[in-house]
Design a protein around this motif. Structure first.
Motif, PDB file in Angstrom:
ATOM      1  N   ARG A  83      -2.806  -2.607   0.705  1.00  0.00           N
ATOM      2  CA  ARG A  83      -3.044  -4.039   0.585  1.00  0.00           C
ATOM      3  C   ARG A  83      -4.531  -4.323   0.684  1.00  0.00           C
ATOM      4  NH1 ARG A  83       1.736  -6.005   2.736  1.00  0.00           N
ATOM      5  NH2 ARG A  83       3.344  -4.733   1.804  1.00  0.00           N
ATOM      6  N   THR A 100       6.583   4.062   3.687  1.00  0.00           N
ATOM      7  CA  THR A 100       6.477   2.711   3.152  1.00  0.00           C
ATOM      8  C   THR A 100       7.812   1.976   3.097  1.00  0.00           C
ATOM      9  OG1 THR A 100       6.879   3.305   0.860  1.00  0.00           O
ATOM     10  CG2 THR A 100       4.650   3.562   1.644  1.00  0.00           C
ATOM     11  N   THR A 105       8.508   1.572  -5.809  1.00  0.00           N
ATOM     12  CA  THR A 105       7.613   0.416  -5.756  1.00  0.00           C
ATOM     13  C   THR A 105       7.168   0.227  -4.307  1.00  0.00           C
ATOM     14  OG1 THR A 105       9.564  -0.939  -5.589  1.00  0.00           O
ATOM     15  CG2 THR A 105       8.585  -0.741  -7.750  1.00  0.00           C
ATOM     16  N   CYS A 106       6.182   1.028  -3.926  1.00  0.00           N
ATOM     17  CA  CYS A 106       5.838   1.132  -2.500  1.00  0.00           C
ATOM     18  C   CYS A 106       5.150  -0.114  -1.977  1.00  0.00           C
ATOM     19  CB  CYS A 106       4.944   2.341  -2.270  1.00  0.00           C
ATOM     20  SG  CYS A 106       5.770   3.874  -2.638  1.00  0.00           S
ATOM     21  N   ASN A 107       4.155  -0.636  -2.717  1.00  0.00           N
ATOM     22  CA  ASN A 107       3.459  -1.847  -2.305  1.00  0.00           C
ATOM     23  C   ASN A 107       2.972  -1.730  -0.867  1.00  0.00           C
ATOM     24  OD1 ASN A 107       2.567  -4.526  -2.246  1.00  0.00           O
ATOM     25  ND2 ASN A 107       4.503  -5.215  -1.416  1.00  0.00           N
ATOM     26  N   TRP A 108       2.265  -0.697  -0.539  1.00  0.00           N
ATOM     27  CA  TRP A 108       1.875  -0.510   0.856  1.00  0.00           C
ATOM     28  C   TRP A 108       0.361  -0.512   1.043  1.00  0.00           C
ATOM     29  CZ3 TRP A 108       5.735  -1.857   3.512  1.00  0.00           C
ATOM     30  CH2 TRP A 108       5.818  -1.605   4.865  1.00  0.00           C
ATOM     31  N   ARG A 159      -3.460 -12.292  -2.780  1.00  0.00           N
ATOM     32  CA  ARG A 159      -2.784 -11.219  -2.065  1.00  0.00           C
ATOM     33  C   ARG A 159      -1.329 -11.046  -2.493  1.00  0.00           C
ATOM     34  NH1 ARG A 159      -5.453 -12.422   3.737  1.00  0.00           N
ATOM     35  NH2 ARG A 159      -5.000 -14.515   3.029  1.00  0.00           N
ATOM     36  N   GLN A 160      -0.795 -12.028  -3.185  1.00  0.00           N
ATOM     37  CA  GLN A 160       0.580 -11.888  -3.670  1.00  0.00           C
ATOM     38  C   GLN A 160       0.663 -11.111  -4.974  1.00  0.00           C
ATOM     39  OE1 GLN A 160       2.675 -15.589  -3.837  1.00  0.00           O
ATOM     40  NE2 GLN A 160       2.232 -16.081  -1.715  1.00  0.00           N
ATOM     41  N   ALA A 191       9.940   2.298   0.694  1.00  0.00           N
ATOM     42  CA  ALA A 191      10.419   2.256  -0.685  1.00  0.00           C
ATOM     43  C   ALA A 191      10.017   3.545  -1.376  1.00  0.00           C
ATOM     44  CB  ALA A 191       9.839   1.059  -1.428  1.00  0.00           C
ATOM     45  N   PRO A 229       2.338  -6.709  -5.165  1.00  0.00           N
ATOM     46  CA  PRO A 229       3.629  -6.131  -5.575  1.00  0.00           C
ATOM     47  C   PRO A 229       3.828  -6.053  -7.088  1.00  0.00           C
ATOM     48  CG  PRO A 229       3.966  -8.141  -4.275  1.00  0.00           C
ATOM     49  CD  PRO A 229       2.528  -7.819  -4.202  1.00  0.00           C
ATOM     50  N   PHE A 230       3.122  -6.896  -7.839  1.00  0.00           N
ATOM     51  CA  PHE A 230       3.275  -6.833  -9.293  1.00  0.00           C
ATOM     52  C   PHE A 230       2.653  -5.565  -9.863  1.00  0.00           C
ATOM     53  CE2 PHE A 230       3.734 -11.311  -8.394  1.00  0.00           C
ATOM     54  CZ  PHE A 230       4.870 -11.599  -9.109  1.00  0.00           C
ATOM     55  N   ALA A 240      -0.609  -1.375   4.870  1.00  0.00           N
ATOM     56  CA  ALA A 240       0.306  -2.286   5.571  1.00  0.00           C
ATOM     57  C   ALA A 240       0.748  -1.770   6.926  1.00  0.00           C
ATOM     58  CB  ALA A 240       1.514  -2.578   4.700  1.00  0.00           C
ATOM     59  N   ARG A 263       4.700  -2.532 -10.632  1.00  0.00           N
ATOM     60  CA  ARG A 263       5.454  -2.481 -11.887  1.00  0.00           C
ATOM     61  C   ARG A 263       4.572  -2.125 -13.072  1.00  0.00           C
ATOM     62  NH1 ARG A 263       7.418  -4.580  -7.286  1.00  0.00           N
ATOM     63  NH2 ARG A 263       9.665  -4.635  -7.360  1.00  0.00           N
ATOM     64  N   ARG A 268      -0.732 -16.651  -9.123  1.00  0.00           N
ATOM     65  CA  ARG A 268      -0.366 -16.569  -7.704  1.00  0.00           C
ATOM     66  C   ARG A 268      -1.596 -16.329  -6.841  1.00  0.00           C
ATOM     67  NH1 ARG A 268       3.761 -15.325 -10.582  1.00  0.00           N
ATOM     68  NH2 ARG A 268       5.838 -15.798  -9.805  1.00  0.00           N
TER      69      ARG A 268
END
Lengths: 374, 187
Positions: free
Chosen positions: A164, A154, A159-162, A66-67, A156, A70-71, A169, A74, A63
């Motif tokens: 970047r 965030t 799985t915060c994914n904040w 920047r995508q 969440a 989110p992985f 974010a 996990r 991918r």
């Protein structure tokens, strides 16, 4: 007294091979331990990993850069923001992005909050492994308040994914600093109480003191990091030795114990929670005004090359290696996780100990299977 | 002697622990929620089920079908088909497969038109796989009605545009014809 039935496939009549896990609460995830027992003593132990393998490295490599963030949630799902930071830093390095100063402080604050949340899981589950249920409930109660704070920032809880590439974010919501400070005030008091509850307990001490000793040489030889390494008296903390983001501008102590046993690792983590609280307060106090997100290239195609970022996650050194060939997707993403390394020490550590001690040793390594199996 | 000392220490530590558990028993509010009867108040930033906000003033949903969100999605959750063209564009199909969704917020950040949002609805569990496939009727704020109105707005705008274009073309033709006629008269 009835004679013990020899198990199928056991080598001698007194030997027994049992499978601990993959569905066992004390393996903290889907880990299977094939243990050969001689009575109550462990003769050998073979961890079987891969039950949680999702091919995350390959998924990230398939991918755009920047995508892949989110992985990383996990990987180490107990401390997702720390994993976000590792990949973000690698992407920033390969693409030459700058991070605004405010974003650096926000990142450190978020990471330290997640570190406390992660260590609280350790504190609670370790107590539960040893047999103290009350501390488990208390730790999760405190963690709940912390997750509420992460949720307020965030959106969440886990799985915060904040964090970047290029910043964070979003900025903090209104009144967030006060909420965090209020939490920390209460939390430190609670932590002292839990400390009295568990650390001073003679049963807990007997179960952990002198159990699973890792010598400094052995820790270095295996490539241990984080609290496992510092519990063995090796003073290496990447936040200190290779500081990143706002860490060079914050003051904190690196807790160190020389015993190398389970108790030492436990004490290092408990003290780290206090230091994390200190870092969060400093961040909130010294955070400059400004942007939370640096300038971002619209199309991100870093020049061919490679980048390696090392970060100190709650479990130890979490590093990410990226190789670029000049296209939008990385050629290779490699995750160097601390849990996998620590788990590889287990067979040597548990040889000759009792089964109950094996659980104590496994718990003190604080592995997360999401990151072992990736 | 050592036995007595360790026994005494153990006893004291148990008393200490009991004191803490007792204080927690009497000196605290309950923090548990009786879930199906009580619902937690999640933060306004909560990343729950998606919706496409309906713009009352413009009489349409904001989405113009630019596929930026679909491109930003790491797992390919979003598919859409465009409707209309140019300034008057929207989507007549916009499907999100939540079975693949990570709720990572990347689609929302990618959208330049503020056309996709996440709500605070968090109860996503169902016994039927089909439920996780959200069509535009389920996603649009206001449901199928909003989608229908968007369609009408776009069609009306397109018709208007076509009519304006036709009128302009006719006027041009007329002007040209007029000029030709004037030329003829001159000759």
């Amino acid at each position: 007294m009835t004679a013990m039935q020899p198990a199928v496939g056991a080598s001698t009549s007194s030997d027994m091979t049992i499978n601990l896990g993959p569905q066992h609460p004390s393996t903290h995830g889907v880990l299977r331990l094939m243990v050969a027992l001689d009575g109550e003593y462990v003769k050998s132990c073979r961890p079987v990993v891969g039950y949680l393998h999702r091919g995350l490295e390959r998924m990230m490599a398939a991918r755009p850069y920047r995508q892949s963030v989110p992985f990383t949630d996990r990987l180490d799902y107990c401390a997702s923001l720390n994993s976000n930071l590792a990949i973000s830093q690698a992407i920033e390095r390969i693409g030459g992005m700058a991070v605004p100063e405010r974003a650096q402080y926000l990142r450190v604050m978020l990471c330290e909050m997640n570190r406390i949340a992660s260590h609280l899981i350790f504190f609670g589950t370790y107590a539960a492994d040893i047999g103290a249920t009350t501390a488990f409930l208390y730790a999760f109660r405190e963690r709940e308040r912390l997750l509420d704070l992460l949720e307020a920032y965030t959106g969440a809880r886990l799985t915060c994914n904040w964090i970047r590439p290029g910043g964070v974010a979003s900025d903090m919501p209104e009144g967030y600093a006060q909420a965090v400070c209020a939490f920390l005030d209460g939390f430190l008091k609670e932590l002292d109480a839990y400390d009295t509850l568990l650390t001073g307990n003679p049963i807990f001490r007997v179960r952990t003191e002198g159990v699973g000793i890792i010598s400094p040489e052995k820790a270095i030889a295996y490539g241990a990091s984080g609290p496992v390494l510092r519990g063995s008296g090796v003073n290496i903390d990447l936040r200190r030795t290779e500081p990143y983001d706002a860490y060079p501008r914050t003051q904190f102590d690196v807790p160190l114990r020389t015993e190398g046993d389970c108790l030492a690792r436990y004490l290092v983590r408990v003290e780290e929670m206090r230091q994390s609280a200190r870092i969060i307060r400093q961040c909130l106090r010294e955070m400059p005004e400004g942007e939370h997100w640096g300038k971002q290239p619209k199309v991100f195609r870093p020049a061919a090359g490679e980048a390696y970022s090392r970060t100190e996650s709650p479990r130890g050194e979490l590093s990410i290696y990226l190789v670029s060939d000049g296209t939008a997707n990385p050629v290779r993403v490699r995750v160097r996780g601390p849990s996998f390394v620590h788990l590889s020490m287990l067979p040597e550590l548990v040889r000759g100990v009792k089964v109950a001690d094996m659980i104590a040793i496994l718990g003190s390594l604080d592995t997360v299977l999401g990151e072992v199996d990736r | 002697m050592r036995l007595i000392v360790s026994f005494a220490q153990g006893f004291v530590s148990i008393l200490k622990g009991m004191a803490i558990t007792f204080l927690n028993l009497v000196g605290r509010r309950k923090i548990t929620l009786q879930y199906p009867y009580q619902r937690p108040n999640v933060s306004p930033r909560w990343r729950g089920i998606f919706y496409l906000p309906y713009n009352d003033e413009a009489g349409r949903i904001n989405c113009v079908g630019c596929t930026l969100c679909a491109q930003a999605c790491p797992t390919g959750v979003i598919t859409m088909t465009k409707m209309g063209a140019g300034k008057h564009a929207s989507v007549n199909a916009f499907t999100m497969d939540l079975g693949r969704c990570m709720f990572c917020n990347l689609c929302i950040e990618a959208c330049p038109f503020d056309a996709i949002h996440m709500s605070t609805r968090f109860e996503l569990a169902s016994v039927d796989r089909g439920v996780s496939l959200l069509t535009i009727d389920k996603l649009a704020q206001g449901g199928a009605d909003a989608v229908e109105r968007t369609k009408r707005t776009i069609e009306a705008a397109l018709e208007q545009e076509a009519a304006a274009k036709a009128a302009a073309a006719a006027a041009k033709a007329q002007a040209a014809a007029g000029a030709q006629a004037a030329e003829g008269a001159d000759a």
